[in-house]
Design a protein around this motif. Structure first.
Motif, PDB file in Angstrom:
ATOM      1  N   GLN A 169      -6.355  11.946 -11.692  1.00  0.00           N
ATOM      2  CA  GLN A 169      -5.568  11.711 -10.483  1.00  0.00           C
ATOM      3  C   GLN A 169      -6.229  12.299  -9.254  1.00  0.00           C
ATOM      4  OE1 GLN A 169      -3.960  12.922 -13.264  1.00  0.00           O
ATOM      5  NE2 GLN A 169      -2.989  10.996 -13.805  1.00  0.00           N
ATOM      6  N   ARG A 170      -7.492  12.686  -9.381  1.00  0.00           N
ATOM      7  CA  ARG A 170      -8.100  13.398  -8.263  1.00  0.00           C
ATOM      8  C   ARG A 170      -8.389  12.497  -7.076  1.00  0.00           C
ATOM      9  NH1 ARG A 170     -12.841  16.407 -10.908  1.00  0.00           N
ATOM     10  NH2 ARG A 170     -11.706  16.695 -12.834  1.00  0.00           N
ATOM     11  N   VAL A 171      -8.655  11.224  -7.381  1.00  0.00           N
ATOM     12  CA  VAL A 171      -9.059  10.343  -6.290  1.00  0.00           C
ATOM     13  C   VAL A 171      -8.032   9.243  -6.084  1.00  0.00           C
ATOM     14  CG1 VAL A 171     -10.916   8.958  -5.345  1.00  0.00           C
ATOM     15  CG2 VAL A 171     -11.415  10.661  -7.075  1.00  0.00           C
ATOM     16  N   GLU A 172      -7.578   9.110  -4.873  1.00  0.00           N
ATOM     17  CA  GLU A 172      -6.719   7.979  -4.527  1.00  0.00           C
ATOM     18  C   GLU A 172      -7.471   7.137  -3.522  1.00  0.00           C
ATOM     19  OE1 GLU A 172      -2.907  10.890  -4.308  1.00  0.00           O
ATOM     20  OE2 GLU A 172      -2.780   9.048  -3.144  1.00  0.00           O
ATOM     21  N   CYS A 173      -7.380   5.842  -3.657  1.00  0.00           N
ATOM     22  CA  CYS A 173      -8.059   4.965  -2.703  1.00  0.00           C
ATOM     23  C   CYS A 173      -7.058   4.036  -2.061  1.00  0.00           C
ATOM     24  CB  CYS A 173      -9.123   4.126  -3.405  1.00  0.00           C
ATOM     25  SG  CYS A 173     -10.548   5.084  -3.876  1.00  0.00           S
ATOM     26  N   MET A 174      -7.363   3.649  -0.861  1.00  0.00           N
ATOM     27  CA  MET A 174      -6.467   2.726  -0.173  1.00  0.00           C
ATOM     28  C   MET A 174      -7.260   1.846   0.777  1.00  0.00           C
ATOM     29  SD  MET A 174      -3.231   3.549   2.151  1.00  0.00           S
ATOM     30  CE  MET A 174      -2.474   2.203   3.019  1.00  0.00           C
ATOM     31  N   SER A 175      -6.900   0.588   0.823  1.00  0.00           N
ATOM     32  CA  SER A 175      -7.573  -0.299   1.749  1.00  0.00           C
ATOM     33  C   SER A 175      -6.714  -0.442   3.005  1.00  0.00           C
ATOM     34  CB  SER A 175      -7.785  -1.665   1.106  1.00  0.00           C
ATOM     35  OG  SER A 175      -8.180  -2.593   2.090  1.00  0.00           O
ATOM     36  N   THR A 176      -7.343  -0.328   4.167  1.00  0.00           N
ATOM     37  CA  THR A 176      -6.576  -0.446   5.409  1.00  0.00           C
ATOM     38  C   THR A 176      -6.643  -1.845   5.987  1.00  0.00           C
ATOM     39  OG1 THR A 176      -8.534   0.308   6.596  1.00  0.00           O
ATOM     40  CG2 THR A 176      -6.895   1.963   6.059  1.00  0.00           C
ATOM     41  N   GLN A 177      -7.288  -2.759   5.254  1.00  0.00           N
ATOM     42  CA  GLN A 177      -7.523  -4.055   5.862  1.00  0.00           C
ATOM     43  C   GLN A 177      -6.261  -4.900   5.914  1.00  0.00           C
ATOM     44  OE1 GLN A 177     -10.011  -7.943   4.880  1.00  0.00           O
ATOM     45  NE2 GLN A 177     -11.152  -6.082   4.529  1.00  0.00           N
ATOM     46  N   ASP A 178      -5.517  -4.855   4.828  1.00  0.00           N
ATOM     47  CA  ASP A 178      -4.435  -5.822   4.722  1.00  0.00           C
ATOM     48  C   ASP A 178      -3.093  -5.344   5.235  1.00  0.00           C
ATOM     49  OD1 ASP A 178      -5.887  -6.926   1.663  1.00  0.00           O
ATOM     50  OD2 ASP A 178      -5.994  -7.814   3.670  1.00  0.00           O
ATOM     51  N   SER A 179      -2.934  -4.065   5.426  1.00  0.00           N
ATOM     52  CA  SER A 179      -1.605  -3.616   5.864  1.00  0.00           C
ATOM     53  C   SER A 179      -1.332  -4.092   7.278  1.00  0.00           C
ATOM     54  CB  SER A 179      -1.480  -2.101   5.815  1.00  0.00           C
ATOM     55  OG  SER A 179      -2.635  -1.505   5.348  1.00  0.00           O
ATOM     56  N   PRO A 180      -0.112  -4.582   7.524  1.00  0.00           N
ATOM     57  CA  PRO A 180       0.229  -5.106   8.856  1.00  0.00           C
ATOM     58  C   PRO A 180       0.290  -4.022   9.913  1.00  0.00           C
ATOM     59  CG  PRO A 180       2.154  -5.040   7.453  1.00  0.00           C
ATOM     60  CD  PRO A 180       1.006  -4.676   6.586  1.00  0.00           C
ATOM     61  N   ASP A 181       0.640  -2.844   9.490  1.00  0.00           N
ATOM     62  CA  ASP A 181       0.644  -1.755  10.455  1.00  0.00           C
ATOM     63  C   ASP A 181       0.224  -0.481   9.750  1.00  0.00           C
ATOM     64  OD1 ASP A 181       4.272  -1.703  10.346  1.00  0.00           O
ATOM     65  OD2 ASP A 181       2.814  -0.850   8.967  1.00  0.00           O
ATOM     66  N   LEU A 182       0.273   0.581  10.453  1.00  0.00           N
ATOM     67  CA  LEU A 182      -0.252   1.819   9.908  1.00  0.00           C
ATOM     68  C   LEU A 182       0.777   2.595   9.097  1.00  0.00           C
ATOM     69  CD1 LEU A 182      -2.313   2.783  13.015  1.00  0.00           C
ATOM     70  CD2 LEU A 182      -3.223   2.537  10.735  1.00  0.00           C
ATOM     71  N   ALA A 183       1.966   2.053   8.967  1.00  0.00           N
ATOM     72  CA  ALA A 183       3.014   2.809   8.278  1.00  0.00           C
ATOM     73  C   ALA A 183       2.626   3.113   6.837  1.00  0.00           C
ATOM     74  CB  ALA A 183       4.331   2.035   8.325  1.00  0.00           C
ATOM     75  N   ALA A 184       1.967   2.154   6.185  1.00  0.00           N
ATOM     76  CA  ALA A 184       1.594   2.360   4.786  1.00  0.00           C
ATOM     77  C   ALA A 184       0.599   3.507   4.654  1.00  0.00           C
ATOM     78  CB  ALA A 184       1.000   1.082   4.207  1.00  0.00           C
TER      79      ALA A 184
END
Lengths: 363, 262
Positions: A169-184
């Motif tokens: 669980q040390r690494v979490e990844c997230m893509s910022t491309q598809d989210s409509p806004d920054l809330a996610a």
């Protein structure tokens, strides 16, 4: 005042320079701050210890070169090697792919860059009257050598990080491309930082967040400037009460100047990377070791938490080099010996400070 | 203790009255040279023990930029104990750093932004009214305006309204207002209305800039102080511009004329 003092105040606290860190990977610094390593030992030295916990590091990208990735990679690898959880966000569709490019730390049996000799050599080169300017930085480097590998590792850029560090669980990844806004992204960061909430007692762990190419054009929030600033403001307030460091890179050339300036002001530590043009004859004449340089790193602002005294660096621009094609090092820019026939003057001295109205090379 | 900044701000007088009563001080800085130390200096001068006159001085710090722990440590080194002052109701800390909108932050809701400022002003007004009932001398410090704009979602009108309202406090209650802003943000804007209005509003303008020759260990930058209401020696009203260099230290700041580094 007849005798120049290295310390700014006349009261010097009796803090032993070899104070044992509460946990590996975290070093204590002045004014009650704790440091995390950037993953690049030269950069740690330049910044006076590393990145302070609770600070926001902003790297200004150069669209012509991916050097900011070097900083991010070392930062991320350093955290994983020391068991510090990591949250990584990037505009790529699959950010996990980037993890395969993280460098591996060198084990002690491998050859590592011998900086001991160069440090001693430095001692010989410094004329006595300039020693006072180095006084502040020396205690850190002397005490650090023994605990070096508990705080900052040397990374071999040609070897990928072992799988064992990337699992769990040390690494979490997230893509910022598809989210409509920054809330996610905001919520993700909030959840991540909750585990490092700062209390008055001993710290239990430290975390790292790496956000790459924030405000890249492919992100839907790219033109929503005030949302972006609001996000950064909120991130900043969350990080201040956490035992974590956020490193965020963004491309200033793609944003409006005032927006970029606002972002720069919100940063605690502000760095920028620049590409070095290949085969630039003027630069080759001006600088020694030009052929080995892959880019330039400038330090614009150093985090000042719990203090009002700015850190003024003797040199604010450094060359990024790969030593033995493996290790990332930062070097002061040295002016090449002037050829008698060329007639260029010593108008800019090699170790001079950054001029606000300087040319393309400020060193 | 007298220094060039105190002289430029008019704080070197011998009177009991706080010289900045009813005045608005705007501190401008840039990325290369931070101006927060000017704000810290004014806070310290206002709150630190002076002859008996200081016992009724109260300071309200509206902090968007740093947590209380930061100001506390910085001011403590300057000789001012904020936590103790707070216990004596001489210091009010409005923590705007941890101000968070539940989920509405990233929508295009200008109304939310300005309503935050409206409620903030209400809080300040109530605090000032309560303090002045006890005949207190009040200073309101805002750190900083650029972040206030972000909180207001970019609505510079809301920010300007807020500052205008703060200005009314200077005439109604004789408060001082000290605000920090980052001038270089507006330098590329064609008509920086907020900036121009702020500079017009303020009685004293303090600008921190880097040296033209770049940064140096001994001289951290230069200050330009424009005191609009300063009277020169002959008593004729006029404005005066002061220019000098500074070096920031933990316990104090050195101010000196160029070349006069002591």
């Amino acid at each position: 005042m007849a005798t120049p003092k290295t310390r700014a105040s006349s009261f010097s606290r009796n803090v032993p320079s070899t104070a044992a860190p509460q946990m590996p990977g975290v070093k204590s610094g002045p004014n009650g701050t704790l440091f995390l390593s950037s993953g690049i030992s030269d950069l740690d030295k330049i910044l006076g210890g590393g990145f302070p916990l609770g600070s926001l590091v902003v790297v200004m990208e150069d669209p012509e070169a991916p050097h900011h990735m070097l900083l991010l990679r070392n930062f991320m690898s350093q955290g994983l090697v020391l068991n510090q959880p990591l949250l990584y966000a990037s505009p790529a569709k699959d950010p996990r792919g980037f993890l395969g490019t993280l460098p591996s730390p060198v084990s002690s049996k491998d050859d590592k860059p011998l900086d001991r000799d160069s440090e001693q050599e430095k001692g010989l080169r410094i004329a006595w009257q300039y020693k006072k300017y180095f006084g502040e930085n020396q205690p850190n480097s002397n005490g650090q050598r023994d605990n070096k590998f508990e705080f900052c590792n040397e990374f071999d850029l040609r070897k990928p990080l072992q799988r064992q560090f990337l699992s769990g669980q040390r690494v979490e990844c997230m893509s910022t491309q598809d989210s409509p806004d920054l809330a996610a992204l905001h919520d993700r960061c909030a959840t991540f930082l909750k585990q490092f909430f700062r209390t008055d007692g001993n710290i239990s762990g430290a975390g790292r967040i790496a956000i790459q190419s924030f405000c890249a054009p492919q992100c839907t929030y790219f033109d929503k400037e005030w949302h972006v600033l609001s996000f950064i403001r909120s991130l900043r307030s969350m990080i201040r009460s956490s035992n974590a460091v956020v490193i965020l890179s963004f491309p200033p050339s793609l944003l409006s100047p005032s927006f970029s300036k606002r972002l720069q002001h919100m940063a605690d530590t502000l760095l920028s990377v620049r590409a070095i043009p290949d085969e630039d004859k003027d630069l080759a004449k001006l600088l020694t070791g030009y052929q080995d340089m892959i880019g330039l790193l400038s330090v614009h602002k150093v985090a000042r938490i719990n203090t009002q005294v700015p850190i003024i660096l003797e040199a604010a621009t450094f060359s990024i080099k790969l030593q033995k094609r493996k290790f990332l090092v930062l070097e002061c820019l040295n002016q090449a010996p002037v050829d008698g026939s060329s007639g260029t003057s010593y108008a800019t001295s090699g170790s001079c400070s950054v001029s606000s109205k300087g040319g393309s090379l400020d060193f | 203790m007298d220094n060039l900044l105190d002289r430029a701000l008019g704080l070197d007088g011998r009177g009991d009255r706080w010289p900045l009563l009813g005045k608005v001080v705007l501190v401008e800085d840039c990325v290369e040279t931070g101006g927060a130390f000017v704000v810290h200096h004014i806070i310290k001068r206002f709150l630190s023990p002076q002859p008996a006159a200081a016992s009724n001085h109260s300071l309200i710090l509206v902090a968007f930029s740093q947590p209380l722990s930061h100001y506390d440590r910085v001011l403590r080194k300057l000789g001012c104990n904020l936590v103790a002052q707070r216990d004596h109701d001489r210091f009010l800390f409005f923590d705007m750093l941890n101000l968070r909108f539940p989920g509405e932050e990233f929508r295009d809701d200008v109304k939310t932004g300005s309503s935050v400022l409206v409620s903030l002003f209400e809080k300040i007004y109530n605090a000032v009214r309560a303090l002045s009932a006890e005949k207190n001398c009040i200073t309101i410090v805002i750190d900083d305006i650029a972040l206030m704009e972000v909180v207001a979602n970019g609505s510079s009108d809301s920010v300007l309204d807020f500052l205008h309202y703060c200005r009314t406090l200077t005439s109604e209650f004789d408060c001082s207002v000290v605000a920090l802003n980052h001038g270089d943000i507006y330098s590329t804007t064609e008509k920086p209305m907020l900036m121009l209005n702020l500079e017009y509003l303020s009685n004293i303008l303090v600008r921190a800039e880097p040296l033209a020759t770049g940064s140096a260990v001994d001289v951290h930058g230069q200050l330009m102080v424009f005191n609009k209401g300063e009277h020169d020696g002959q008593g004729t009203p006029g404005s005066k511009v002061h220019n000098f260099h500074f070096r920031v230290k933990e316990n104090s700041v050195d101010f000196f004329y160029p070349g006069g580094r002591g």
